[in-house]
Design a protein around this motif. Structure first.
Motif, PDB file in Angstrom:
ATOM      1  N   ASP A 181      44.058  43.315  57.761  1.00  0.00           N
ATOM      2  CA  ASP A 181      44.989  42.202  57.619  1.00  0.00           C
ATOM      3  C   ASP A 181      45.218  41.470  58.938  1.00  0.00           C
ATOM      4  OD1 ASP A 181      45.269  42.704  54.937  1.00  0.00           O
ATOM      5  OD2 ASP A 181      47.108  43.884  55.165  1.00  0.00           O
ATOM      6  N   LYS A 182      44.887  42.111  60.046  1.00  0.00           N
ATOM      7  CA  LYS A 182      45.063  41.486  61.358  1.00  0.00           C
ATOM      8  C   LYS A 182      43.878  40.596  61.736  1.00  0.00           C
ATOM      9  CE  LYS A 182      48.017  45.193  63.118  1.00  0.00           C
ATOM     10  NZ  LYS A 182      48.239  46.216  64.177  1.00  0.00           N
ATOM     11  N   GLN A 183      42.914  40.467  60.823  1.00  0.00           N
ATOM     12  CA  GLN A 183      41.707  39.679  61.088  1.00  0.00           C
ATOM     13  C   GLN A 183      41.693  38.367  60.318  1.00  0.00           C
ATOM     14  OE1 GLN A 183      38.657  42.501  59.990  1.00  0.00           O
ATOM     15  NE2 GLN A 183      39.473  44.065  61.367  1.00  0.00           N
ATOM     16  N   GLU A 184      42.844  37.975  59.787  1.00  0.00           N
ATOM     17  CA  GLU A 184      42.899  36.797  58.924  1.00  0.00           C
ATOM     18  C   GLU A 184      42.639  35.487  59.661  1.00  0.00           C
ATOM     19  OE1 GLU A 184      46.698  36.987  57.076  1.00  0.00           O
ATOM     20  OE2 GLU A 184      46.082  38.507  55.597  1.00  0.00           O
ATOM     21  N   SER A 185      42.742  35.482  60.980  1.00  0.00           N
ATOM     22  CA  SER A 185      42.512  34.239  61.723  1.00  0.00           C
ATOM     23  C   SER A 185      41.050  33.827  61.716  1.00  0.00           C
ATOM     24  CB  SER A 185      43.011  34.383  63.165  1.00  0.00           C
ATOM     25  OG  SER A 185      42.360  35.455  63.817  1.00  0.00           O
ATOM     26  N   LYS A 231      39.379  27.689  57.213  1.00  0.00           N
ATOM     27  CA  LYS A 231      39.984  27.678  58.538  1.00  0.00           C
ATOM     28  C   LYS A 231      40.114  26.232  58.995  1.00  0.00           C
ATOM     29  CE  LYS A 231      39.634  29.483  63.262  1.00  0.00           C
ATOM     30  NZ  LYS A 231      41.037  29.963  63.256  1.00  0.00           N
ATOM     31  N   THR A 232      41.302  25.866  59.422  1.00  0.00           N
ATOM     32  CA  THR A 232      41.572  24.502  59.875  1.00  0.00           C
ATOM     33  C   THR A 232      42.245  24.548  61.242  1.00  0.00           C
ATOM     34  OG1 THR A 232      41.891  23.759  57.596  1.00  0.00           O
ATOM     35  CG2 THR A 232      42.760  22.351  59.333  1.00  0.00           C
ATOM     36  N   GLY A 233      41.843  23.640  62.130  1.00  0.00           N
ATOM     37  CA  GLY A 233      42.460  23.586  63.448  1.00  0.00           C
ATOM     38  C   GLY A 233      41.863  22.497  64.310  1.00  0.00           C
ATOM     39  N   ASN A 234      42.402  22.352  65.498  1.00  0.00           N
ATOM     40  CA  ASN A 234      41.945  21.321  66.432  1.00  0.00           C
ATOM     41  C   ASN A 234      41.151  21.927  67.581  1.00  0.00           C
ATOM     42  OD1 ASN A 234      43.233  19.249  64.997  1.00  0.00           O
ATOM     43  ND2 ASN A 234      45.165  19.564  66.093  1.00  0.00           N
ATOM     44  N   LEU A 235      40.094  21.234  67.963  1.00  0.00           N
ATOM     45  CA  LEU A 235      39.301  21.599  69.126  1.00  0.00           C
ATOM     46  C   LEU A 235      39.019  20.351  69.942  1.00  0.00           C
ATOM     47  CD1 LEU A 235      36.623  23.958  67.476  1.00  0.00           C
ATOM     48  CD2 LEU A 235      38.498  24.672  68.979  1.00  0.00           C
ATOM     49  N   LYS A 282      39.924  17.313  64.538  1.00  0.00           N
ATOM     50  CA  LYS A 282      40.285  18.290  63.516  1.00  0.00           C
ATOM     51  C   LYS A 282      39.026  18.882  62.905  1.00  0.00           C
ATOM     52  CE  LYS A 282      42.442  18.602  58.926  1.00  0.00           C
ATOM     53  NZ  LYS A 282      43.111  17.822  57.860  1.00  0.00           N
ATOM     54  N   PHE A 283      38.940  20.217  62.890  1.00  0.00           N
ATOM     55  CA  PHE A 283      37.803  20.917  62.298  1.00  0.00           C
ATOM     56  C   PHE A 283      38.263  21.712  61.079  1.00  0.00           C
ATOM     57  CE2 PHE A 283      35.977  19.826  66.286  1.00  0.00           C
ATOM     58  CZ  PHE A 283      34.601  19.887  66.132  1.00  0.00           C
ATOM     59  N   VAL A 284      37.387  21.762  60.065  1.00  0.00           N
ATOM     60  CA  VAL A 284      37.660  22.541  58.857  1.00  0.00           C
ATOM     61  C   VAL A 284      36.405  23.317  58.481  1.00  0.00           C
ATOM     62  CG1 VAL A 284      38.301  22.499  56.425  1.00  0.00           C
ATOM     63  CG2 VAL A 284      39.346  20.864  58.003  1.00  0.00           C
ATOM     64  N   LEU A 285      36.565  24.606  58.291  1.00  0.00           N
ATOM     65  CA  LEU A 285      35.470  25.457  57.826  1.00  0.00           C
ATOM     66  C   LEU A 285      35.829  25.943  56.422  1.00  0.00           C
ATOM     67  CD1 LEU A 285      33.602  28.230  59.757  1.00  0.00           C
ATOM     68  CD2 LEU A 285      34.547  28.718  57.518  1.00  0.00           C
ATOM     69  N   SER A 286      34.904  25.769  55.488  1.00  0.00           N
ATOM     70  CA  SER A 286      35.160  26.144  54.097  1.00  0.00           C
ATOM     71  C   SER A 286      34.040  27.021  53.567  1.00  0.00           C
ATOM     72  CB  SER A 286      35.299  24.898  53.217  1.00  0.00           C
ATOM     73  OG  SER A 286      35.323  25.236  51.847  1.00  0.00           O
ATOM     74  N   MET A 342      33.976  33.562  65.419  1.00  0.00           N
ATOM     75  CA  MET A 342      33.905  34.651  64.451  1.00  0.00           C
ATOM     76  C   MET A 342      34.055  34.138  63.021  1.00  0.00           C
ATOM     77  SD  MET A 342      33.184  37.215  66.240  1.00  0.00           S
ATOM     78  CE  MET A 342      33.275  37.735  67.968  1.00  0.00           C
ATOM     79  N   ALA A 343      34.825  33.069  62.818  1.00  0.00           N
ATOM     80  CA  ALA A 343      34.968  32.494  61.481  1.00  0.00           C
ATOM     81  C   ALA A 343      33.637  31.964  60.966  1.00  0.00           C
ATOM     82  CB  ALA A 343      36.019  31.394  61.495  1.00  0.00           C
ATOM     83  N   ILE A 344      32.858  31.342  61.859  1.00  0.00           N
ATOM     84  CA  ILE A 344      31.522  30.869  61.488  1.00  0.00           C
ATOM     85  C   ILE A 344      30.651  32.051  61.077  1.00  0.00           C
ATOM     86  CG2 ILE A 344      29.388  29.850  62.392  1.00  0.00           C
ATOM     87  CD1 ILE A 344      31.188  28.015  64.111  1.00  0.00           C
ATOM     88  N   ARG A 345      30.684  33.105  61.862  1.00  0.00           N
ATOM     89  CA  ARG A 345      29.888  34.288  61.563  1.00  0.00           C
ATOM     90  C   ARG A 345      30.351  34.953  60.262  1.00  0.00           C
ATOM     91  NH1 ARG A 345      26.673  36.672  65.427  1.00  0.00           N
ATOM     92  NH2 ARG A 345      27.191  38.740  64.589  1.00  0.00           N
TER      93      ARG A 345
END
Length: 384
Positions: free
Chosen positions: A117-121, A127-131, A145-149, A218-221
């Motif tokens: 549960d600590k790996q949800e980020s 996953k949505t956020g700014n880079l 703004k980036f979004v991974l789906s 890690m989200a991409i992976r």
């Protein structure tokens, strides 16, 4: 001279390598968690308020020795690495600092690998956020703004929060992500490459926060892993994980000869698995050209020197061809020149390893995109 008690402990329980990156012959130890470490990982532990000591130069009291003897690398691994995801890229001795740091902090401070549960980020459906992203033409960084789906298998970015249509979108199956802090000039810099509309697009991004950029990586992976795990149920899981992202095999400046014996021109070369790209500048959004490198059985090879030197004005005695080498493909020879013999030898070795590797499923898909349909042994050269 008798071996010290602390050094003797490195002979057992997996203590002979760094507990965090696997480097052999650790010279430091963390009293806080009871593990043996290399110098670089010890520096990270010290930075997060960990008590570290040198095995050779510090005095070891009985209390400290008892901690190291009671714990050690093996027991610490059993405690702190209960549920490390298969897709999570652990650092090795050559890894960039940001990947090393976040692995150590995640493991010992956030206890990320004791509870899924600590790996949800990063292990998430969306996953949505700014880079901060480098502009394609203006060469300035701006927040995007980036979004991974996982549902769409896409990574997209928008010019601003309110934009409905994405500026660009990438098929995750054709995405690679590589930490390149020195090239970008940012400590937490990441290069994301993807193939679209017949050519590779390079995105250069960074975050001001080390955890944030590693979470995106890690989200991409994780997203790629979930898709491949389902698509290839019979494949070895560890092998699947190794193919999710790959560091560039080689990067650097080389001189490239034009196809009609044109003069050498300086280009930035990147060897991204089986794809060789050359750019006018390291941070260009698109390459001047890119070549798929197939297997040696299909006619791909690399040799020292310039192919058909006699037709180019004198061969090895011509200083223009000093430190030159040739990538042979079924349809064209690419003549390149390095600035030193050492660089030449490194490039030749890297290219030789590529042509000797069997093609993977992903390689075949890339080949189908890069290679013209008229010939399965050919390549596509994209010129700009």
């Amino acid at each position: 001279m008798a071996e010290s008690a602390i050094v003797a402990l490195t002979r057992k329980d997996g203590n002979g390598v760094c507990a965090d990156c696997g480097m052999e012959n650790p010279e430091w130890a963390s009293i806080s968690v009871g593990v043996f470490l290399c110098a670089r990982c010890a520096g990270v532990h010290r930075g997060i308020q960990g008590r570290v000591k040198s095995l050779s130069y510090d005095n070891w009291d009985n209390d400290s020795l008892q901690i190291m003897e009671a714990v050690g690398n093996k027991k610490a691994k059993e405690k702190y690495e209960i549920c490390v995801p298969v897709y999570y890229k652990r650092p090795d001795s050559e890894s960039v600092d940001v990947l090393r740091k976040e692995w150590i902090v995640a493991k010992y401070d956030r206890l990320e690998f004791t509870d899924p549960d600590k790996q949800e980020s990063y292990n998430c459906a969306t996953k949505t956020g700014n880079l901060w992203k480098l502009g394609r033409d203006r060469k300035q960084f701006a927040v995007r703004k980036f979004v991974l789906s996982r549902a769409t298998n896409k990574l997209v970015y928008f010019v601003n929060e309110d934009t409905v249509k994405p500026k660009a979108e990438a098929d995750l199956d054709l995405v690679n992500a590589v930490f390149v802090p020195e090239k970008i000039g940012k400590l937490f810099g990441l290069q994301i490459t993807f193939f679209r509309n017949g050519s590779t697009r390079n995105l250069y991004v960074y975050s001001d926060n080390s955890k944030d950029i590693v979470d995106w990586f890690m989200a991409i992976r994780a997203a790629k892993w979930e898709r491949r795990r389902i698509a290839f149920p019979d494949r070895d899981l560890t092998q699947l994980a190794e193919e999710l992202t790959k560091d560039f095999l080689m990067e650097g400046w080389l001189y490239k000869m034009g196809p009609k014996n044109e003069p050498f021109r300086k280009r930035w070369f990147t060897l991204d698995r089986r794809k060789l790209m050359y750019l006018e500048e390291p941070l260009n959004a698109f390459a001047k050209g890119e070549v798929f490198i197939g297997h040696k059985d299909a006619g791909y090879n690399v040799s020292m020197g310039a192919a058909q030197e006699g037709d180019r004005g004198s061969g090895s005695q011509n200083s223009n061809f000093l430190f030159s080498f040739t990538l042979h493909t079924p349809d064209r020879d690419f003549v390149m020149r390095a600035e030193t013999q050492e660089d030449m030898e490194k490039w030749i070795l890297a290219l030789q390893k590529v042509v000797e590797l069997p093609l993977t499923t992903q390689d075949s898909r890339l080949a189908a995109l890069l290679v013209p349909k008229k010939s399965s042994n050919s390549f596509r050269l994209i010129k700009r």
